[in-house]
Scaffold this active site. Structure first.
Site, PDB file in Angstrom:
ATOM      1  N   LYS A   1     -10.577  -6.849   2.342  1.00 42.20           N
ATOM      2  CA  LYS A   1     -10.046  -5.594   1.762  1.00 42.20           C
ATOM      3  C   LYS A   1      -8.924  -5.894   0.774  1.00 42.20           C
ATOM      4  CE  LYS A   1      -6.786  -3.225   4.003  1.00 42.20           C
ATOM      5  NZ  LYS A   1      -5.502  -2.918   3.375  1.00 42.20           N
ATOM      6  N   ASN A   2      -7.930  -6.633   1.220  1.00 41.40           N
ATOM      7  CA  ASN A   2      -6.735  -6.827   0.396  1.00 41.40           C
ATOM      8  C   ASN A   2      -7.030  -7.632  -0.863  1.00 41.40           C
ATOM      9  OD1 ASN A   2      -5.308  -5.236   2.081  1.00 41.40           O
ATOM     10  ND2 ASN A   2      -4.351  -6.916   3.207  1.00 41.40           N
TER      11      ASN A   2
ATOM     12  N   ARG B   1      -1.581   2.685  -1.147  1.00 36.81           N
ATOM     13  CA  ARG B   1      -0.448   2.053  -1.828  1.00 36.81           C
ATOM     14  C   ARG B   1      -0.867   1.022  -2.862  1.00 36.81           C
ATOM     15  NH1 ARG B   1       4.326   1.668  -0.368  1.00 36.81           N
ATOM     16  NH2 ARG B   1       4.365  -0.396  -1.264  1.00 36.81           N
TER      17      ARG B   1
ATOM     18  N   CYS C   1       5.381   3.992   4.003  1.00 36.76           N
ATOM     19  CA  CYS C   1       4.255   4.307   4.882  1.00 36.76           C
ATOM     20  C   CYS C   1       4.697   4.069   6.318  1.00 36.76           C
ATOM     21  CB  CYS C   1       3.029   3.480   4.513  1.00 36.76           C
ATOM     22  SG  CYS C   1       3.102   1.789   5.095  1.00 36.76           S
TER      23      CYS C   1
ATOM     24  N   ARG D   1       8.933   0.064   2.136  1.00 41.37           N
ATOM     25  CA  ARG D   1       8.076  -0.656   1.161  1.00 41.37           C
ATOM     26  C   ARG D   1       8.428  -0.356  -0.290  1.00 41.37           C
ATOM     27  NH1 ARG D   1       2.018  -0.905   3.469  1.00 41.37           N
ATOM     28  NH2 ARG D   1       1.987  -2.734   2.125  1.00 41.37           N
TER      29      ARG D   1
ATOM     30  N   ASP E   1      -0.065  -8.831   9.541  1.00 43.89           N
ATOM     31  CA  ASP E   1      -1.257  -8.006   9.755  1.00 43.89           C
ATOM     32  C   ASP E   1      -2.019  -8.386  11.011  1.00 43.89           C
ATOM     33  OD1 ASP E   1      -2.129  -7.687   6.198  1.00 43.89           O
ATOM     34  OD2 ASP E   1      -0.537  -6.810   7.422  1.00 43.89           O
TER      35      ASP E   1
ATOM     36  N   ARG F   1      -9.859   2.476   7.240  1.00 42.80           N
ATOM     37  CA  ARG F   1      -9.302   2.055   5.961  1.00 42.80           C
ATOM     38  C   ARG F   1      -9.503   0.559   5.734  1.00 42.80           C
ATOM     39  NH1 ARG F   1      -3.538   3.411   4.644  1.00 42.80           N
ATOM     40  NH2 ARG F   1      -4.371   2.285   2.857  1.00 42.80           N
TER      41      ARG F   1
END
Ligand code: EPZ
Length: 428
Positions: A22-23, A95, A119, A124, A307, A399
């Site tokens: 994802k990232n 974001r 968030c 952040r 994470d 997500r």
């Protein structure tokens, strides 16, 4: 409103493949704005965040779509960017949308992007991103929650980040690719997602060196080209699935990931007592006994990934002995603690530390996901618990995990999703 129902069902066994990262994918999609022409990304995870980024790219004027129903590839053509503005209603959904600022500024000389705001896991700020753009000569104005940026031509500079920031490094790295002269990023982030972006930019014709080190140099070029690229496997998804095997004393093989991307996680699971074998694109983990307690402190790569913190904490709830988890990257990333305590976990928080005394067994109950990784941790806890656990607010999990219940049931978990309709019908 979907919810996930988990039953403790003993050791997980079998093989499962992870989705694309994802990232990494989000940053690569933003980078496509740097060049005209059609980019094709394959091994793209079907996630809410990816859909959000496609929506942002379309709002800017690009053609951006999935290559068909159920496909895991996207086509993005950023030849025409007629409106370099990323509005609040789109940016607030995700974001990482802020990553379009660097490429837009470099490509169009102007950009207006809503500040992403905080968030669940922290305030952040984006001060380091802005510091980088200003150093490259951009004029910045903060206006009603928007960043208005403009530059006739960006010029290379030496930029020392005050803090290691993944998206900050990526955003400024992308902007520097089309600047005049050389840019040097000091204290740059070393995450695999930064390395993959550097490789992608090189393929596009950029001159980027030092990806994966804390000193990245970029020599600006006049134009870049669209390319085809396969997204790397998701190291956090892999770590999550392996964590579920540790918590249930299982034996699984996770495929489609580079073990070097999650070395610190594998080291911690070894400390818990796991036996781990790796091959270039897979990790086999066997947990012959109850996990042992460990100490962990989160840190930028190659340190232990923040994470993975919540998922490891779920494992340590059923470990032998007392563990200490210290969160040093985000200031508010213990939202999963009260939910784990609802399941009978013995956790005591003290500032940035959580002390976890392992219990023999957790008890299933209703729990609430507060953010993406906290949600994944509750699913792991449910697999190690007695009885049934109902995880609410699954949209957080969706997500970042493509159908987590399908992946886990592939290795024997008793897990399923109940859609809103089912929930409402049941309530009636
Ligand atoms: C990326 O966020 C990831 N998101 C996050 O993953 C991940 O937790 C984080 O890196 C750290 O590994 C994406 O790539 C889309 P940072 P990012 O900038 O880049 C502070 C997930 O679960 N900071 O490296 O936004 C910041 O507040 C998500 O998939 C500043 O002070 O994180 C934090 O304390 C969650 N000023 C620290 O640096 C800045 O300008 C590290 O944040 C930027 C950051």
């Amino acid at each position: 409103m979907d919810r996930i129902i988990v039953r403790g069902s003993g050791p997980l066994r079998g093989e499962v493949a992870v989705s694309g990262s994802k990232n990494s994918c989000l940053a690569l999609m933003a980078a496509t704005l740097l060049a005209p022409g059609e980019t094709v990304l394959t091994n793209v995870p079907r996630l809410r965040d990816v859909d959000a980024m496609l929506e942002i790219l379309r709002a800017l004027g690009a053609r951006a779509e999935w290559e068909g129903e159920g496909a895991h590839s996207v086509r993005i053509d950023a030849s025409r960017i007629h409106n370099p503005e990323a509005p609040y209603e789109l940016v607030r959904k995700m974001r990482a949308s802020f990553l379009v600022l660097g490429p837009l500024l470099a490509r169009c000389g102007t950009a207006r992007v809503s500040e992403p705001g905080g968030c669940a896991i922290g305030v952040r700020p984006v001060d380091q991103h802005l510091k980088g753009f200003e150093a490259l000569g951009a004029k910045l104005q903060l206006d009603h929650g928007y960043v208005d940026a403009s530059a006739v031509k960006l010029t290379g500079a030496r930029i020392a980040f005050d803090i290691s920031t993944v998206n900050g490094t990526q955003n400024v790295m992308m902007a520097a690719c089309l600047a005049d002269g050389e840019t040097v990023l000091e204290n740059a982030a070393r995450e695999p997602e930064v390395v993959e972006l550097a490789e992608f930019l090189l393929k596009m014709g950029a001159d980027v060196r030092g990806g994966g080190t804390d000193r990245i140099s970029i020599r600006g070029v006049s134009r870049l080209r669209a390319v085809r690229h396969r997204v790397a496997g998701d190291r956090i998804e892999a770590g999550t699935l392996l964590g579920a095997a540790v918590a249930t004393q299982g034996d699984i093989c996770v495929q489609g990931v580079d073990p070097a991307h999650l070395e610190s996680t594998l080291d911690k699971f070894r400390e818990c007592g796991a036996e781990i074998e790796t091959r270039p694109t897979e990790v086999r983990l066997r947990m012959p006994q109850r996990p042992r307690a460990v100490r962990v402190v989160t840190a930028p790569f190659p340190g232990f990934a923040t994470d993975m913190q919540a998922q490891l904490m779920a494992v340590l709830c059923v470990a032998e002995g007392s563990s200490v988890v210290t969160e040093r990257v985000f200031e508010n990333r213990f939202m999963h603690v009260p939910e784990l305590q609802r399941m009978g976990a013995d956790i005591h928080k003290e500032g940035a530390c959580a002390i976890i005394r392992g219990v023999d067994r957790l008890c299933g109950t209703d729990v609430m996901a507060s953010d993406l990784r906290a949600g994944a941790a509750l699913v792991i806890a449910g697999l190690a618990a007695e009885g049934q656990t109902i995880v609410h607010r699954v949209y957080h999990i969706d997500r970042g995990y493509e159908s987590i219940e399908t992946k886990l049931s592939a290795v024997g978990a008793a897990i399923h999703r109940e859609s809103v309709e089912t929930v409402v019908a049941k309530a009636a």
